[in-house]
Design an enzyme around this catalytic site. Structure first.
Site, PDB file in Angstrom:
ATOM      1  N   SER A  70       7.944   3.247  -4.718  1.00 51.04           N
ATOM      2  CA  SER A  70       7.721   2.512  -3.478  1.00 51.04           C
ATOM      3  C   SER A  70       8.532   1.223  -3.371  1.00 51.04           C
ATOM      4  O   SER A  70       8.701   0.690  -2.276  1.00 51.04           O
ATOM      5  CB  SER A  70       6.232   2.191  -3.305  1.00 51.04           C
ATOM      6  OG  SER A  70       5.813   1.183  -4.197  1.00 51.04           O
ATOM      7  N   LYS A 118       4.101  -5.021  -4.651  1.00 46.33           N
ATOM      8  CA  LYS A 118       4.732  -4.965  -3.330  1.00 46.33           C
ATOM      9  C   LYS A 118       5.440  -6.281  -3.055  1.00 46.33           C
ATOM     10  O   LYS A 118       5.316  -7.243  -3.794  1.00 46.33           O
ATOM     11  CB  LYS A 118       3.682  -4.712  -2.232  1.00 46.33           C
ATOM     12  CG  LYS A 118       2.806  -3.489  -2.445  1.00 46.33           C
ATOM     13  CD  LYS A 118       3.577  -2.188  -2.339  1.00 46.33           C
ATOM     14  CE  LYS A 118       2.681  -0.993  -2.638  1.00 46.33           C
ATOM     15  NZ  LYS A 118       3.432   0.294  -2.621  1.00 46.33           N
TER      16      LYS A 118
END
Length: 204
Positions: A70, A118
């Site tokens: 990701s 993230k």
């Protein structure tokens, strides 16, 4: 993208010194095939097989192996290659002081037993154009962050679960420390076209 926490039952200075020596040994051992096999075995044991111990150091910093795609291409850029290992600074986020573009570790809003990594796109008060969230635009509430993975379409992030509470913030990734050819300091950086909207767009 998941984080697998690694043990910190030694001081951070000692740990990084060991990593430094290991990297130097790695470059020397690359000269022979036997050396390469030795280093691979050593690293496997050093980063995976050691027992998990919680110490006061966990309040300051710890290392974690990044799993998943990701955050590609910045983290784990090569599919099938060694996963990146990052140094996560907990002290720097003790007062929830993060910047746009920081890469952070947070407790997953979907699964409190997992930590995810993230990039911070928006801070509290920012007006965000979302990518696939239920609302096209979002004002980040007080006490929250808007986080996204760099690999659009391959990330469970704020576009799935919305703004994330600062209470879930766990650490800021300050360095990639493994593999050796990936060693670097991580600087805040926003992906193209992901800056918060300006005041003019805010009025739309």
């Amino acid at each position: 993208m998941l984080l697998l926490c690694l043990p910190t039952n030694i001081s951070l200075e000692t740990y990084l010194h060991i990593v430094y020596i290991t990297i130097e040994s790695y470059h020397m051992a690359q000269q022979t095939s036997a050396g390469r096999r030795y280093v691979q075995t050593f690293i496997s044991g050093f980063f995976v097989a050691v027992p998990v111990t919680v110490t006061i150091l966990d309040k300051l910093a710890y290392v974690a192996r990044v799993e998943g795609a990701s955050m590609q291409p910045f983290l784990n850029p090569d599919v099938g290659a060694q996963s990146d290992v990052v140094l996560l600074n907990r002290w720097s986020v003790r007062n929830n002081q993060v910047k746009r573009g920081d890469i952070v570790s947070v407790v997953s809003p979907r699964n409190p037993k997992q930590k995810i990594i993230k990039r911070v796109i928006g801070l509290e008060g920012d007006f965000i154009r979302t990518l696939s969230y239920k609302n096209r635009y979002v004002r980040v509430p007080n006490g929250h962050l808007w986080i996204e993975g760099d690999h659009r379409g391959h990330s469970l992030d704020s576009n799935c679960f919305g703004p994330v509470s600062l209470g879930l913030l766990h650490g800021r990734a300050s360095h990639i420390i493994w593999p050796p050819n990936r060693w670097q300091r991580i600087k805040p950086s926003l992906p193209p076209n992901r800056e918060p909207l300006d005041a003019e767009e805010d009025d739309e």
